[in-house]
Design an enzyme around this catalytic site. Structure first.
Site, PDB file in Angstrom:
ATOM      1  N   GLY A  87       0.806  -1.227   0.000  1.00 14.62           N
ATOM      2  CA  GLY A  87       0.000   0.000   0.000  1.00 14.62           C
ATOM      3  C   GLY A  87       0.829   1.262   0.000  1.00 14.62           C
ATOM      4  O   GLY A  87       0.597   2.174   0.795  1.00 14.62           O
ATOM      5  N   SER A  88       1.793   1.350  -0.914  1.00 18.13           N
ATOM      6  CA  SER A  88       2.655   2.536  -0.917  1.00 18.13           C
ATOM      7  C   SER A  88       1.850   3.777  -1.296  1.00 18.13           C
ATOM      8  O   SER A  88       2.146   4.877  -0.829  1.00 18.13           O
ATOM      9  CB  SER A  88       3.853   2.336  -1.847  1.00 18.13           C
ATOM     10  OG  SER A  88       3.572   2.785  -3.148  1.00 18.13           O
ATOM     11  N   ASN A  89       0.836   3.619  -2.125  1.00 14.09           N
ATOM     12  CA  ASN A  89      -0.008   4.777  -2.430  1.00 14.09           C
ATOM     13  C   ASN A  89      -0.818   5.203  -1.211  1.00 14.09           C
ATOM     14  O   ASN A  89      -1.033   6.401  -0.994  1.00 14.09           O
ATOM     15  CB  ASN A  89      -0.922   4.472  -3.619  1.00 14.09           C
ATOM     16  CG  ASN A  89      -0.263   4.808  -4.947  1.00 14.09           C
ATOM     17  OD1 ASN A  89       0.094   5.952  -5.182  1.00 14.09           O
ATOM     18  ND2 ASN A  89      -0.072   3.805  -5.793  1.00 14.09           N
TER      19      ASN A  89
ATOM     20  N   MET B 248      -6.120  -6.157  -4.773  1.00 15.38           N
ATOM     21  CA  MET B 248      -6.012  -7.104  -5.882  1.00 15.38           C
ATOM     22  C   MET B 248      -7.288  -7.917  -6.083  1.00 15.38           C
ATOM     23  O   MET B 248      -7.240  -9.141  -6.244  1.00 15.38           O
ATOM     24  CB  MET B 248      -4.813  -8.021  -5.672  1.00 15.38           C
ATOM     25  CG  MET B 248      -3.498  -7.272  -5.446  1.00 15.38           C
ATOM     26  SD  MET B 248      -3.073  -6.168  -6.815  1.00 15.38           S
ATOM     27  CE  MET B 248      -2.382  -7.375  -7.962  1.00 15.38           C
TER      28      MET B 248
ATOM     29  N   LEU C  31     -11.342  -7.677  -8.065  1.00 12.30           N
ATOM     30  CA  LEU C  31     -12.401  -6.963  -8.761  1.00 12.30           C
ATOM     31  C   LEU C  31     -13.539  -6.737  -7.781  1.00 12.30           C
ATOM     32  O   LEU C  31     -13.803  -7.581  -6.922  1.00 12.30           O
ATOM     33  CB  LEU C  31     -12.914  -7.794  -9.937  1.00 12.30           C
ATOM     34  CG  LEU C  31     -12.185  -7.657 -11.270  1.00 12.30           C
ATOM     35  CD1 LEU C  31     -12.780  -8.622 -12.286  1.00 12.30           C
ATOM     36  CD2 LEU C  31     -12.282  -6.222 -11.792  1.00 12.30           C
TER      37      LEU C  31
ATOM     38  N   ASN D 292      -9.449   4.253  -8.112  1.00 18.40           N
ATOM     39  CA  ASN D 292      -8.306   3.340  -8.231  1.00 18.40           C
ATOM     40  C   ASN D 292      -7.183   4.080  -8.952  1.00 18.40           C
ATOM     41  O   ASN D 292      -7.422   5.028  -9.692  1.00 18.40           O
ATOM     42  CB  ASN D 292      -8.688   2.088  -9.034  1.00 18.40           C
ATOM     43  CG  ASN D 292      -7.565   1.070  -9.082  1.00 18.40           C
ATOM     44  OD1 ASN D 292      -6.870   0.857  -8.095  1.00 18.40           O
ATOM     45  ND2 ASN D 292      -7.377   0.453 -10.236  1.00 18.40           N
TER      46      ASN D 292
ATOM     47  N   HIS E  81      -3.794   3.252 -11.448  1.00 17.24           N
ATOM     48  CA  HIS E  81      -3.208   2.190 -12.276  1.00 17.24           C
ATOM     49  C   HIS E  81      -1.911   2.718 -12.899  1.00 17.24           C
ATOM     50  O   HIS E  81      -1.890   3.840 -13.410  1.00 17.24           O
ATOM     51  CB  HIS E  81      -4.201   1.775 -13.360  1.00 17.24           C
ATOM     52  CG  HIS E  81      -3.698   0.637 -14.195  1.00 17.24           C
ATOM     53  ND1 HIS E  81      -3.738  -0.681 -13.771  1.00 17.24           N
ATOM     54  CD2 HIS E  81      -3.112   0.619 -15.415  1.00 17.24           C
ATOM     55  CE1 HIS E  81      -3.199  -1.443 -14.699  1.00 17.24           C
ATOM     56  NE2 HIS E  81      -2.811  -0.693 -15.707  1.00 17.24           N
TER      57      HIS E  81
END
Lengths: 200, 200
Positions: free
Chosen positions: A12-14, A89, A91, A106, A108
């Site tokens: 979870g670096s973001n 990770m 859907l 999200n 990407h």
């Protein structure tokens, strides 16, 4: 009300970048809860280090809708307004998306629609792209597909490896995600088809 | 030897930009011949205005390989080294590609692999992309597919229409194509898989 709910599956670096922005006063928001579908996700440790509520909610063996209902319940209990996927990770089920219409973001690591799916940075590198980047988008039921809030181009340098490219894209992600969250929280946009138009 | 052969089907604005660069001494090359598969293509008039050899070679009703053989013959007669597609609305046959291996360039108004095919700028606009751009690539037998020489990002502005976006991308194309041609003519690259690596 600016309550964020973070969903992650790994480090979870973001998420950490967003938490740092909030802690330093550069993003006016509050992280109400961090949920991981992987019990051992390092992102949960990070959440605890930031003093945030960290919830391990294992998805293994559960049907998608059954699991998503559990996640929705936690998000609702914590008063989450905007759901932030940060390396989550899975859907999302249609039920989840309907529960938070245009309130799930999200990020990407490519300029979508190029290189959707896993290992986007490696895909771009192997493809020989000269420009890649990152995309923050609203989440719908399709993979890496919903309306785009912001994109940022990142050049592929001549001496890049897939790893140096990934690192440069990640640095851009860490800025772009907070910018997009601020924009969405402020409501400074309208949506026309797939187009997210920013209002001044 | 820096002889270019231009193939076009319409107005050939990228061809005109290349011709201007050459005329002003900013691109060290020579346009040996301009060929159109459409007899009425305005690009043929532009060629004549530049004092260049302009050949109308109608493709209508001919099999792809039969037609391509005619084009190859003209290119060979004129000593063409590098084939430049400038709005040439035909796929090349395998025979054509084999005849000029990694000596055919195309420009496409998107950051490939996003938005291949027709109306790429409108595709990007309707998709809600926030960054688009243009791509110069070597041509293979697949549409908008070969190894990428150069790409340039072009932002999609909030008040853009598809037309203003197209115009901004076209301005970038006019610069990028000449840069890519200079690079290929100078041989300052090597190819590894799909990756075109620039040599210093």
């Amino acid at each position: 009300m600016r309550k964020l709910g973070i969903l992650l599956s790994g480090r979870g670096s973001n998420f950490a970048a967003i938490a740092r922005r909030i802690a330093s006063g550069r993003l006016d928001a509050e992280i109400a809860v961090v949920i991981s579908n992987k019990p051992g996700a390092p992102g949960l440790d990070t959440a605890r280090e930031f003093g945030l509520k960290a919830v391990s909610l294992p998805s293994k063996g559960l049907e998608r809708e059954t699991y998503d209902r559990q996640v929705i319940d936690v998000l609702r209990q914590q008063g989450v307004e905007l759901v932030i996927l940060a390396g989550y990770m899975r859907l999302l089920s249609a039920a989840f998306v309907r529960e938070f219409p245009l309130r799930i973001l999200n990020i990407h690591p490519s300029l979508l629609p190029s290189f959707p799916g896993l290992d986007a940075q490696h895909q771009a590198f192997a493809y020989g792209a000269k420009v890649s980047g990152c995309t923050v988008h609203f989440v719908d039921e399709k993979l890496d597909h919903g309306p785009i809030v912001l994109q940022r181009a990142v050049p592929v340098e001549n001496d890049d490896t897939a790893d140096t490219l990934s690192a440069r894209i990640l640095a851009a992600e860490h800025e772009l995600y907070s910018e997009a969250i601020a924009l969405v929280l402020a409501g400074r946009y309208r949506i026309d088809g797939r187009r997210v138009m920013l209002l001044s």
